[in-house]
Design a protein around this motif. Structure first.
Motif, PDB file in Angstrom:
ATOM      1  N   GLU A 137      37.241  50.741  46.807  1.00  0.00           N
ATOM      2  CA  GLU A 137      36.116  49.566  47.774  1.00  0.00           C
ATOM      3  C   GLU A 137      35.811  50.678  49.208  1.00  0.00           C
ATOM      4  O   GLU A 137      34.717  51.440  49.060  1.00  0.00           O
ATOM      5  CB  GLU A 137      36.495  48.320  48.339  1.00  0.00           C
ATOM      6  N   PHE A 138      36.281  52.080  48.972  1.00  0.00           N
ATOM      7  CA  PHE A 138      35.780  52.667  50.112  1.00  0.00           C
ATOM      8  C   PHE A 138      35.299  54.338  49.334  1.00  0.00           C
ATOM      9  O   PHE A 138      34.252  54.681  49.617  1.00  0.00           O
ATOM     10  CB  PHE A 138      37.207  53.593  50.931  1.00  0.00           C
ATOM     11  N   ASN A 139      35.624  54.329  48.016  1.00  0.00           N
ATOM     12  CA  ASN A 139      35.607  55.475  47.542  1.00  0.00           C
ATOM     13  C   ASN A 139      35.021  55.455  46.476  1.00  0.00           C
ATOM     14  O   ASN A 139      34.669  56.390  45.591  1.00  0.00           O
ATOM     15  CB  ASN A 139      37.047  55.859  47.199  1.00  0.00           C
ATOM     16  N   SER A 140      34.718  54.478  45.492  1.00  0.00           N
ATOM     17  CA  SER A 140      34.109  53.862  44.534  1.00  0.00           C
ATOM     18  C   SER A 140      34.572  54.708  43.460  1.00  0.00           C
ATOM     19  O   SER A 140      34.421  54.951  42.314  1.00  0.00           O
ATOM     20  CB  SER A 140      32.820  54.456  43.805  1.00  0.00           C
ATOM     21  N   TYR A 141      36.289  54.492  43.732  1.00  0.00           N
ATOM     22  CA  TYR A 141      37.179  54.822  42.421  1.00  0.00           C
ATOM     23  C   TYR A 141      36.441  53.734  41.529  1.00  0.00           C
ATOM     24  O   TYR A 141      37.185  51.759  41.813  1.00  0.00           O
ATOM     25  CB  TYR A 141      39.189  54.525  43.026  1.00  0.00           C
ATOM     26  N   ASN A 142      37.416  54.539  39.847  1.00  0.00           N
ATOM     27  CA  ASN A 142      36.154  53.684  38.708  1.00  0.00           C
ATOM     28  C   ASN A 142      37.640  53.721  37.567  1.00  0.00           C
ATOM     29  O   ASN A 142      37.034  53.526  36.597  1.00  0.00           O
ATOM     30  CB  ASN A 142      35.004  53.053  38.591  1.00  0.00           C
ATOM     31  N   LYS A 143      38.727  54.826  37.950  1.00  0.00           N
ATOM     32  CA  LYS A 143      39.283  54.926  37.140  1.00  0.00           C
ATOM     33  C   LYS A 143      40.505  53.764  36.610  1.00  0.00           C
ATOM     34  O   LYS A 143      41.889  54.816  36.273  1.00  0.00           O
ATOM     35  CB  LYS A 143      40.319  56.257  37.042  1.00  0.00           C
ATOM     36  N   THR A 144      40.212  52.349  36.568  1.00  0.00           N
ATOM     37  CA  THR A 144      40.999  50.932  36.574  1.00  0.00           C
ATOM     38  C   THR A 144      40.461  50.134  36.539  1.00  0.00           C
ATOM     39  O   THR A 144      39.324  49.932  36.399  1.00  0.00           O
ATOM     40  CB  THR A 144      41.973  51.297  37.532  1.00  0.00           C
ATOM     41  N   ASN A 145      41.076  49.293  35.744  1.00  0.00           N
ATOM     42  CA  ASN A 145      40.966  47.792  35.354  1.00  0.00           C
ATOM     43  C   ASN A 145      41.802  47.401  36.688  1.00  0.00           C
ATOM     44  O   ASN A 145      41.348  46.019  36.434  1.00  0.00           O
ATOM     45  CB  ASN A 145      40.874  47.514  34.262  1.00  0.00           C
ATOM     46  N   TYR A 178      43.029  45.482  39.929  1.00  0.00           N
ATOM     47  CA  TYR A 178      42.051  45.242  40.926  1.00  0.00           C
ATOM     48  C   TYR A 178      42.987  44.035  41.905  1.00  0.00           C
ATOM     49  O   TYR A 178      43.357  43.117  40.592  1.00  0.00           O
ATOM     50  CB  TYR A 178      40.913  44.734  41.017  1.00  0.00           C
ATOM     51  N   PHE A 179      43.755  44.149  43.114  1.00  0.00           N
ATOM     52  CA  PHE A 179      44.384  43.206  44.264  1.00  0.00           C
ATOM     53  C   PHE A 179      43.484  42.217  44.739  1.00  0.00           C
ATOM     54  O   PHE A 179      44.370  41.305  44.731  1.00  0.00           O
ATOM     55  CB  PHE A 179      45.503  43.638  43.987  1.00  0.00           C
ATOM     56  N   ASN A 180      42.457  42.299  44.865  1.00  0.00           N
ATOM     57  CA  ASN A 180      42.199  41.682  45.822  1.00  0.00           C
ATOM     58  C   ASN A 180      42.491  41.680  47.491  1.00  0.00           C
ATOM     59  O   ASN A 180      42.604  40.441  47.550  1.00  0.00           O
ATOM     60  CB  ASN A 180      41.040  40.409  45.878  1.00  0.00           C
ATOM     61  N   VAL A 181      43.429  42.291  47.818  1.00  0.00           N
ATOM     62  CA  VAL A 181      43.724  42.803  49.017  1.00  0.00           C
ATOM     63  C   VAL A 181      43.481  42.852  49.830  1.00  0.00           C
ATOM     64  O   VAL A 181      43.908  42.063  51.666  1.00  0.00           O
ATOM     65  CB  VAL A 181      45.430  43.378  48.575  1.00  0.00           C
ATOM     66  N   THR A 182      42.897  43.753  50.491  1.00  0.00           N
ATOM     67  CA  THR A 182      42.118  44.140  51.510  1.00  0.00           C
ATOM     68  C   THR A 182      40.679  43.272  51.774  1.00  0.00           C
ATOM     69  O   THR A 182      40.447  42.373  50.888  1.00  0.00           O
ATOM     70  CB  THR A 182      41.168  45.665  51.071  1.00  0.00           C
ATOM     71  N   LYS A 183      40.717  43.220  52.677  1.00  0.00           N
ATOM     72  CA  LYS A 183      39.338  42.675  53.635  1.00  0.00           C
ATOM     73  C   LYS A 183      38.132  42.934  53.337  1.00  0.00           C
ATOM     74  O   LYS A 183      36.900  42.729  53.812  1.00  0.00           O
ATOM     75  CB  LYS A 183      39.658  42.221  55.020  1.00  0.00           C
ATOM     76  N   TYR A 184      38.156  44.750  53.276  1.00  0.00           N
ATOM     77  CA  TYR A 184      37.245  45.220  53.820  1.00  0.00           C
ATOM     78  C   TYR A 184      36.465  45.311  51.975  1.00  0.00           C
ATOM     79  O   TYR A 184      37.420  45.549  51.155  1.00  0.00           O
ATOM     80  CB  TYR A 184      37.381  46.667  54.147  1.00  0.00           C
ATOM     81  N   LYS A 185      35.068  45.230  51.921  1.00  0.00           N
ATOM     82  CA  LYS A 185      34.253  45.411  50.762  1.00  0.00           C
ATOM     83  C   LYS A 185      33.207  46.676  50.399  1.00  0.00           C
ATOM     84  O   LYS A 185      32.547  46.445  51.827  1.00  0.00           O
ATOM     85  CB  LYS A 185      34.039  43.901  49.588  1.00  0.00           C
ATOM     86  N   ASP A 186      33.179  47.127  49.582  1.00  0.00           N
ATOM     87  CA  ASP A 186      31.972  47.850  50.334  1.00  0.00           C
ATOM     88  C   ASP A 186      30.649  47.196  49.501  1.00  0.00           C
ATOM     89  O   ASP A 186      30.371  46.230  48.422  1.00  0.00           O
ATOM     90  CB  ASP A 186      32.096  48.624  49.367  1.00  0.00           C
ATOM     91  N   PRO A 187      29.033  47.038  50.799  1.00  0.00           N
ATOM     92  CA  PRO A 187      28.620  46.194  50.560  1.00  0.00           C
ATOM     93  C   PRO A 187      27.562  47.174  49.391  1.00  0.00           C
ATOM     94  O   PRO A 187      26.894  46.202  48.930  1.00  0.00           O
ATOM     95  CB  PRO A 187      27.823  46.599  51.782  1.00  0.00           C
ATOM     96  N   GLU A 188      28.419  47.850  48.693  1.00  0.00           N
ATOM     97  CA  GLU A 188      27.281  48.882  47.464  1.00  0.00           C
ATOM     98  C   GLU A 188      27.414  48.191  46.583  1.00  0.00           C
ATOM     99  O   GLU A 188      26.833  48.065  45.586  1.00  0.00           O
ATOM    100  CB  GLU A 188      27.485  50.268  47.727  1.00  0.00           C
ATOM    101  N   ASN A 189      28.744  47.461  46.511  1.00  0.00           N
ATOM    102  CA  ASN A 189      29.516  47.173  44.965  1.00  0.00           C
ATOM    103  C   ASN A 189      29.829  45.490  45.125  1.00  0.00           C
ATOM    104  O   ASN A 189      29.640  44.560  43.943  1.00  0.00           O
ATOM    105  CB  ASN A 189      31.122  47.602  45.354  1.00  0.00           C
ATOM    106  N   GLY A 190      28.749  44.699  46.294  1.00  0.00           N
ATOM    107  CA  GLY A 190      28.770  43.369  45.876  1.00  0.00           C
ATOM    108  C   GLY A 190      29.743  42.893  46.810  1.00  0.00           C
ATOM    109  O   GLY A 190      29.911  41.838  47.148  1.00  0.00           O
TER     110      GLY A 190
END
Length: 177
Positions: free
Chosen positions: A155-163, A165-177
């Protein structure tokens, strides 16, 4: 005629060597370029929401190992991958995990953010880290810490080297939706 044949036989290995070297050099430069956004480019790792800073280190704090909060998140994601990932959670080095937890607590104490969701994630990470630092040997807590850093890296660094995602964080990058 014999010289011509030897010359042709030498071209193939030389060409393969040059191709391999070129691919290696190109991959290395590409990897370094990808990490620039995480390690040294505060514009891409700390600026979100139309240019407003999401999280920064307090001015009076010094973090030689982390140029940005984004690099801190990324580095601890890597630490947890290296110490817990790929089955290593079954043979935890608890003293090493206590040291990692202590460092997390120290660094997060100097992070400043106005984003309430991100602050909530940092508070949760700090609480989990305190539990480990105090000597609690709970693998579920380590698993959660790893997942927080994993998802925050996405979310914070736009890391995309994985499929994953555990959805544990409250923070969501507004640019990614």
């Amino acid at each position: 005629m014999e010289k011509k044949r030897k010359w042709k036989l030498m071209i193939l290995p030389a060409s393969l060597f040059l191709l391999a070297f070129g691919l290696y050099a190109g991959y290395t430069m590409w990897e370094q370029g990808n990490l620039q956004g995480v390690k040294g480019n505060s514009d891409s790792s700390n600026l979100k929401n139309g240019g407003q800073t999401v999280a920064v280190f307090q001015e009076e704090s010094e973090h030689e190992n982390y140029s940005t909060v984004g690099s801190f998140i990324h580095e601890f994601h890597i630490k947890y991958n290296d110490t817990l990932g790929w089955g290593r959670i079954d043979s935890v080095e608890w003293e090493e995990q206590r040291e990692i937890a202590s460092e997390i607590i120290a660094v997060l104490a100097t992070v400043k953010t106005d984003n309430t969701a991100l602050q909530a994630d940092f508070d949760t990470i700090s609480n989990y880290s305190r539990t480990i630092e105090e000597g609690n040997k709970d693998k579920k807590i380590l698993l959660q810490l790893h997942r927080y850093f994993h998802d925050l890296d996405i979310e914070f660094n736009s890391y995309n080297k994985t499929n994953d995602y555990f959805n544990v964080t409250k923070y969501k990058d507004p640019e990614n939706g």
